[in-house]
Scaffold this motif. Structure first.
Motif, PDB file in Angstrom:
ATOM      1  N   THR A 264       0.867  -1.182   0.000  1.00 51.21           N
ATOM      2  CA  THR A 264       0.000   0.000   0.000  1.00 51.21           C
ATOM      3  C   THR A 264       0.900   1.226   0.000  1.00 51.21           C
ATOM      4  O   THR A 264       1.959   1.231   0.626  1.00 51.21           O
ATOM      5  CB  THR A 264      -0.936   0.051   1.226  1.00 51.21           C
ATOM      6  OG1 THR A 264      -0.154   0.031   2.422  1.00 51.21           O
ATOM      7  CG2 THR A 264      -1.897  -1.116   1.232  1.00 51.21           C
ATOM      8  N   CYS A 265       0.460   2.267  -0.684  1.00 52.79           N
ATOM      9  CA  CYS A 265       1.300   3.463  -0.795  1.00 52.79           C
ATOM     10  C   CYS A 265       0.452   4.617  -1.316  1.00 52.79           C
ATOM     11  O   CYS A 265      -0.737   4.467  -1.582  1.00 52.79           O
ATOM     12  CB  CYS A 265       2.475   3.204  -1.752  1.00 52.79           C
ATOM     13  SG  CYS A 265       1.977   2.960  -3.481  1.00 52.79           S
ATOM     14  N   GLY A 266       1.086   5.769  -1.467  1.00 52.07           N
ATOM     15  CA  GLY A 266       0.497   6.894  -2.168  1.00 52.07           C
ATOM     16  C   GLY A 266       1.182   7.006  -3.517  1.00 52.07           C
ATOM     17  O   GLY A 266       0.721   6.492  -4.533  1.00 52.07           O
ATOM     18  N   THR A 267       2.349   7.662  -3.522  1.00 51.16           N
ATOM     19  CA  THR A 267       3.213   7.723  -4.695  1.00 51.16           C
ATOM     20  C   THR A 267       4.582   7.201  -4.292  1.00 51.16           C
ATOM     21  O   THR A 267       5.200   7.723  -3.359  1.00 51.16           O
ATOM     22  CB  THR A 267       3.346   9.162  -5.211  1.00 51.16           C
ATOM     23  OG1 THR A 267       2.060   9.635  -5.628  1.00 51.16           O
ATOM     24  CG2 THR A 267       4.307   9.222  -6.399  1.00 51.16           C
ATOM     25  N   THR A 268       5.042   6.177  -4.972  1.00 53.80           N
ATOM     26  CA  THR A 268       6.324   5.558  -4.640  1.00 53.80           C
ATOM     27  C   THR A 268       7.205   5.483  -5.870  1.00 53.80           C
ATOM     28  O   THR A 268       6.774   5.041  -6.939  1.00 53.80           O
ATOM     29  CB  THR A 268       6.110   4.138  -4.079  1.00 53.80           C
ATOM     30  OG1 THR A 268       5.524   4.227  -2.783  1.00 53.80           O
ATOM     31  CG2 THR A 268       7.428   3.384  -3.964  1.00 53.80           C
ATOM     32  N   ARG A 269       8.446   5.940  -5.697  1.00 54.10           N
ATOM     33  CA  ARG A 269       9.443   5.811  -6.757  1.00 54.10           C
ATOM     34  C   ARG A 269      10.725   5.272  -6.145  1.00 54.10           C
ATOM     35  O   ARG A 269      11.325   5.914  -5.271  1.00 54.10           O
ATOM     36  CB  ARG A 269       9.702   7.155  -7.445  1.00 54.10           C
ATOM     37  CG  ARG A 269      10.700   7.029  -8.601  1.00 54.10           C
ATOM     38  CD  ARG A 269      10.947   8.349  -9.324  1.00 54.10           C
ATOM     39  NE  ARG A 269      11.899   8.154 -10.397  1.00 54.10           N
ATOM     40  CZ  ARG A 269      11.594   7.799 -11.638  1.00 54.10           C
ATOM     41  NH1 ARG A 269      10.324   7.609 -11.962  1.00 54.10           N
ATOM     42  NH2 ARG A 269      12.528   7.632 -12.552  1.00 54.10           N
ATOM     43  N   ASN A 270      11.136   4.087  -6.603  1.00 61.08           N
ATOM     44  CA  ASN A 270      12.369   3.456  -6.156  1.00 61.08           C
ATOM     45  C   ASN A 270      13.368   3.455  -7.300  1.00 61.08           C
ATOM     46  O   ASN A 270      13.080   2.925  -8.386  1.00 61.08           O
ATOM     47  CB  ASN A 270      12.107   2.013  -5.716  1.00 61.08           C
ATOM     48  CG  ASN A 270      11.162   1.910  -4.539  1.00 61.08           C
ATOM     49  OD1 ASN A 270      11.342   2.590  -3.534  1.00 61.08           O
ATOM     50  ND2 ASN A 270      10.134   1.079  -4.662  1.00 61.08           N
ATOM     51  N   ASN A 271      14.544   4.034  -7.061  1.00 63.66           N
ATOM     52  CA  ASN A 271      15.627   4.045  -8.050  1.00 63.66           C
ATOM     53  C   ASN A 271      16.775   3.176  -7.530  1.00 63.66           C
ATOM     54  O   ASN A 271      17.374   3.499  -6.498  1.00 63.66           O
ATOM     55  CB  ASN A 271      16.133   5.466  -8.291  1.00 63.66           C
ATOM     56  CG  ASN A 271      15.041   6.390  -8.799  1.00 63.66           C
ATOM     57  OD1 ASN A 271      14.315   6.069  -9.731  1.00 63.66           O
ATOM     58  ND2 ASN A 271      14.901   7.548  -8.171  1.00 63.66           N
ATOM     59  N   PHE A 272      17.074   2.095  -8.228  1.00 62.57           N
ATOM     60  CA  PHE A 272      18.143   1.190  -7.833  1.00 62.57           C
ATOM     61  C   PHE A 272      19.360   1.403  -8.723  1.00 62.57           C
ATOM     62  O   PHE A 272      19.247   1.423  -9.952  1.00 62.57           O
ATOM     63  CB  PHE A 272      17.704  -0.269  -7.956  1.00 62.57           C
ATOM     64  CG  PHE A 272      16.585  -0.665  -7.042  1.00 62.57           C
ATOM     65  CD1 PHE A 272      16.840  -1.169  -5.780  1.00 62.57           C
ATOM     66  CD2 PHE A 272      15.254  -0.545  -7.446  1.00 62.57           C
ATOM     67  CE1 PHE A 272      15.805  -1.543  -4.931  1.00 62.57           C
ATOM     68  CE2 PHE A 272      14.214  -0.905  -6.617  1.00 62.57           C
ATOM     69  CZ  PHE A 272      14.491  -1.410  -5.354  1.00 62.57           C
ATOM     70  N   SER A 273      20.516   1.559  -8.103  1.00 63.40           N
ATOM     71  CA  SER A 273      21.781   1.651  -8.823  1.00 63.40           C
ATOM     72  C   SER A 273      22.717   0.608  -8.221  1.00 63.40           C
ATOM     73  O   SER A 273      23.186   0.762  -7.091  1.00 63.40           O
ATOM     74  CB  SER A 273      22.381   3.056  -8.680  1.00 63.40           C
ATOM     75  OG  SER A 273      23.639   3.131  -9.312  1.00 63.40           O
ATOM     76  N   THR A 296       0.479   5.106  -7.244  1.00 60.68           N
ATOM     77  CA  THR A 296       1.490   5.050  -8.305  1.00 60.68           C
ATOM     78  C   THR A 296       2.743   4.386  -7.764  1.00 60.68           C
ATOM     79  O   THR A 296       3.220   4.738  -6.684  1.00 60.68           O
ATOM     80  CB  THR A 296       1.836   6.464  -8.809  1.00 60.68           C
ATOM     81  OG1 THR A 296       0.658   7.097  -9.312  1.00 60.68           O
ATOM     82  CG2 THR A 296       2.870   6.402  -9.918  1.00 60.68           C
ATOM     83  N   VAL A 297       3.265   3.423  -8.525  1.00 62.63           N
ATOM     84  CA  VAL A 297       4.492   2.723  -8.140  1.00 62.63           C
ATOM     85  C   VAL A 297       5.433   2.697  -9.341  1.00 62.63           C
ATOM     86  O   VAL A 297       5.096   2.144 -10.390  1.00 62.63           O
ATOM     87  CB  VAL A 297       4.224   1.280  -7.684  1.00 62.63           C
ATOM     88  CG1 VAL A 297       5.521   0.624  -7.232  1.00 62.63           C
ATOM     89  CG2 VAL A 297       3.195   1.248  -6.563  1.00 62.63           C
ATOM     90  N   ASP A 298       6.611   3.294  -9.176  1.00 59.63           N
ATOM     91  CA  ASP A 298       7.641   3.298 -10.217  1.00 59.63           C
ATOM     92  C   ASP A 298       8.906   2.641  -9.672  1.00 59.63           C
ATOM     93  O   ASP A 298       9.365   2.975  -8.576  1.00 59.63           O
ATOM     94  CB  ASP A 298       7.986   4.733 -10.649  1.00 59.63           C
ATOM     95  CG  ASP A 298       6.917   5.331 -11.548  1.00 59.63           C
ATOM     96  OD1 ASP A 298       5.865   4.693 -11.727  1.00 59.63           O
ATOM     97  OD2 ASP A 298       7.134   6.438 -12.060  1.00 59.63           O
ATOM     98  N   ASN A 299       9.458   1.717 -10.442  1.00 58.25           N
ATOM     99  CA  ASN A 299      10.744   1.108 -10.120  1.00 58.25           C
ATOM    100  C   ASN A 299      11.681   1.311 -11.299  1.00 58.25           C
ATOM    101  O   ASN A 299      11.337   0.986 -12.442  1.00 58.25           O
ATOM    102  CB  ASN A 299      10.589  -0.389  -9.836  1.00 58.25           C
ATOM    103  CG  ASN A 299       9.954  -0.660  -8.490  1.00 58.25           C
ATOM    104  OD1 ASN A 299      10.475  -0.273  -7.453  1.00 58.25           O
ATOM    105  ND2 ASN A 299       8.797  -1.328  -8.495  1.00 58.25           N
ATOM    106  N   ASN A 300      12.851   1.866 -11.005  1.00 54.37           N
ATOM    107  CA  ASN A 300      13.838   2.168 -12.036  1.00 54.37           C
ATOM    108  C   ASN A 300      15.169   1.562 -11.615  1.00 54.37           C
ATOM    109  O   ASN A 300      15.657   1.831 -10.522  1.00 54.37           O
ATOM    110  CB  ASN A 300      13.979   3.680 -12.216  1.00 54.37           C
ATOM    111  CG  ASN A 300      12.653   4.329 -12.592  1.00 54.37           C
ATOM    112  OD1 ASN A 300      12.347   4.480 -13.753  1.00 54.37           O
ATOM    113  ND2 ASN A 300      11.840   4.676 -11.594  1.00 54.37           N
ATOM    114  N   ILE A 301      15.743   0.754 -12.492  1.00 57.51           N
ATOM    115  CA  ILE A 301      16.934  -0.008 -12.144  1.00 57.51           C
ATOM    116  C   ILE A 301      18.037   0.228 -13.168  1.00 57.51           C
ATOM    117  O   ILE A 301      17.800   0.175 -14.373  1.00 57.51           O
ATOM    118  CB  ILE A 301      16.626  -1.527 -12.094  1.00 57.51           C
ATOM    119  CG1 ILE A 301      15.502  -1.820 -11.114  1.00 57.51           C
ATOM    120  CG2 ILE A 301      17.871  -2.327 -11.720  1.00 57.51           C
ATOM    121  CD1 ILE A 301      14.134  -1.835 -11.745  1.00 57.51           C
ATOM    122  N   VAL A 302      19.222   0.514 -12.655  1.00 59.26           N
ATOM    123  CA  VAL A 302      20.437   0.484 -13.475  1.00 59.26           C
ATOM    124  C   VAL A 302      21.381  -0.495 -12.788  1.00 59.26           C
ATOM    125  O   VAL A 302      21.844  -0.252 -11.676  1.00 59.26           O
ATOM    126  CB  VAL A 302      21.094   1.871 -13.601  1.00 59.26           C
ATOM    127  CG1 VAL A 302      22.371   1.761 -14.431  1.00 59.26           C
ATOM    128  CG2 VAL A 302      20.126   2.865 -14.233  1.00 59.26           C
TER     129      VAL A 302
END
Length: 457
Positions: A264-273, A296-302
């Motif tokens: 559960t969340c509101g707006t979540t953005r996780n950036n993995f490096s 909103t759930v965003d996952n961004n991975i490098v």
């Protein structure tokens, strides 16, 4: 107006107060962070990889800052009641952005393990903090620089060389404040050579009617031959935003496993490096995201393979309902110095309504031969034939849908290597899909604990 400017103005006017309530080793990076931010802007919608969320929007709200380090106690009985079957942990709690150890942690912390306030560690363990703090994070990133500018405290978890923990460590983050608040949370995890540890991190919100922002930077350093498992579970509120930059640096033959569960969340953005800097290092990153309403759930991975014979696995799944939004952007980079890389990435998504939206962008960037790399992504709806079959067997449609959604997440849960946590995650996912758990955490995910936490000063 640049959404960074309000925080630059606060720092300019309150620098002495910020420094006084922190530690010199944390203060030393603030001037560099300020210089970065003075000429930077936060990415906005329309920039690459910012489809549904953007830092510019996340940070634009007029949040307050607790620069004077006022103590806002957290009532654990009100926020969550806990129990991971067959699992005993050593517990630390962060109330907003200030560490508060449990009695069990104070009395039973094993030899060779440091689990304490980052501010206190900077005073008592200066050589370690000077070596590790800021060493993995990218200070040129505006959100990371902003956290570095405003962070006065945080959490240090240090596992000494050769120490192999029998019990998992658990860090519980709680938002508890009478007004809208930005918490620049900072976590530094160092697993030294030959060590082994399991860490469970949980996010909760005590007051679901208040706006909060978790402006998070986590640095994870995994040394030679170390094994580290981290699981993060978010059960926050619809008014809680999370912007997290997670940096991981791995040495030779290290084994790192990270599981992300956004329930559960509101707006979540996780950036993995993630940098696999040493030969024969391996990393596995698994994630499940469940979003409904307007979440909103965003996952961004490098993930960078920088040495030979390294391997990685990425497995991300989303279930989106109502008007929820999701993004997956995964980039695997194999450098010219990383032959014999073995890398795999997959993203699978279910849209449970006609108004949910998913954006997926898997990427491979390879600069050497003799590699084995693959990626793929699919987005679809629930299997109509399976749904029909279950209804013909007397299962109501709503229950059948929940069962299929839960089964869809099963292989992500199965990747969890922390004993006792897999069954608990299955229960949390089932509860989420059957709407017995609207927001916050009423049954929680930590051992039974009735402590009333007040942060250390």
């Amino acid at each position: 107006m640049n959404s960074l400017q309000q925080y630059l103005d606060i720092y300019t006017g309150e620098r002495d107060l910020i420094d006084a309530h922190s530690a010199p080793l944390l203060n030393r990076l603030r001037p560099e962070a300020y210089e970065v931010l003075s000429s930077a802007t936060l990415p906005a919608h329309g920039d690459e990889n910012y489809v549904h969320t953007s830092p510019a929007d996340i940070y634009a709200f007029d949040y307050g800052l607790n620069l004077s380090r006022l103590a806002f106690p957290a009532d654990t009985a009100r926020t969550f009641r806990c129990g991971v079957p067959n699992m005993s942990t050593l517990l630390g709690v962060v109330v907003n952005d200030t560490f508060a150890p449990s009695r069990t942690l104070r009395d039973n912390c094993p030899q060779g393990v440091s689990f304490l306030s980052l501010r206190r560690a900077a005073i008592e363990m200066p050589q370690l903090v000077e070596r590790a703090y800021g060493s993995a994070a990218d200070l040129s990133d505006p959100a990371t620089a902003l956290n570095t500018l405003l962070c006065q405290d945080g959490v240090l978890i240090h596992i000494a060389e050769g120490v192999r923990l029998e019990k998992p460590l658990q860090l519980v983050n709680i938002f508890s404040a009478p007004t809208s608040l930005l918490a620049p949370r900072r976590v530094l995890i160092v697993a030294e050579r030959g060590s082994s540890a399991e860490i469970l991190i949980c996010d909760h919100t005590q007051d679901n009617s208040t706006h909060y922002l978790d402006a998070n930077v986590t640095e994870i350093i995994v040394a030679e031959d170390a094994r580290l498992d981290v699981c993060h579970i978010e059960e926050s509120s619809a008014l809680t935003a999370r912007h997290a930059n997670i940096y991981v640096r791995q040495a030779e033959r290290s084994d790192f496993h990270f599981t992300e569960a956004t329930l559960t969340c509101g707006t979540t953005r996780n950036n993995f490096s993630i940098d696999l800097s040493g030969a024969e290092a391996s990393a596995q990153l698994a994630s499940m995201a469940i979003a409904s309403g307007r979440q909103t759930v965003d996952n961004n991975i490098v993930l960078r393979h920088l040495a030979p014979h390294t391997s990685s696995r990425q497995h991300f799944k989303y279930v989106l309902d109502d008007e929820a939004r999701g993004t997956f952007s995964g980039r695997i980079l194999v450098s010219a110095k990383a032959p014999y890389t073995d890398a795999f990435q997959t993203n699978r998504n279910i849209l449970a309504s006609s108004t949910a939206r998913m954006h997926t962008k898997p990427q491979l960037e390879i600069y050497t031969d003799d590699v084995k790399c693959s990626h793929g992504a699919t987005t679809g709806q629930l299997d109509s034939e399976a749904l029909f079959y279950m209804q013909t067997r007397g299962i109501p449609e709503a229950e059948a849908r929940h069962m299929l959604m839960q089964a869809f997440m099963a292989d992500v849960i199965d990747t969890v290597r922390i004993e006792g946590l897999r069954d608990r995650l299955r229960h949390l996912v089932e509860r989420r899909f059957t709407a017995r758990h609207a927001s916050g955490c009423t049954e929680g995910c930590m051992p039974n604990c009735n402590e009333h936490f007040t942060p250390q000063q």
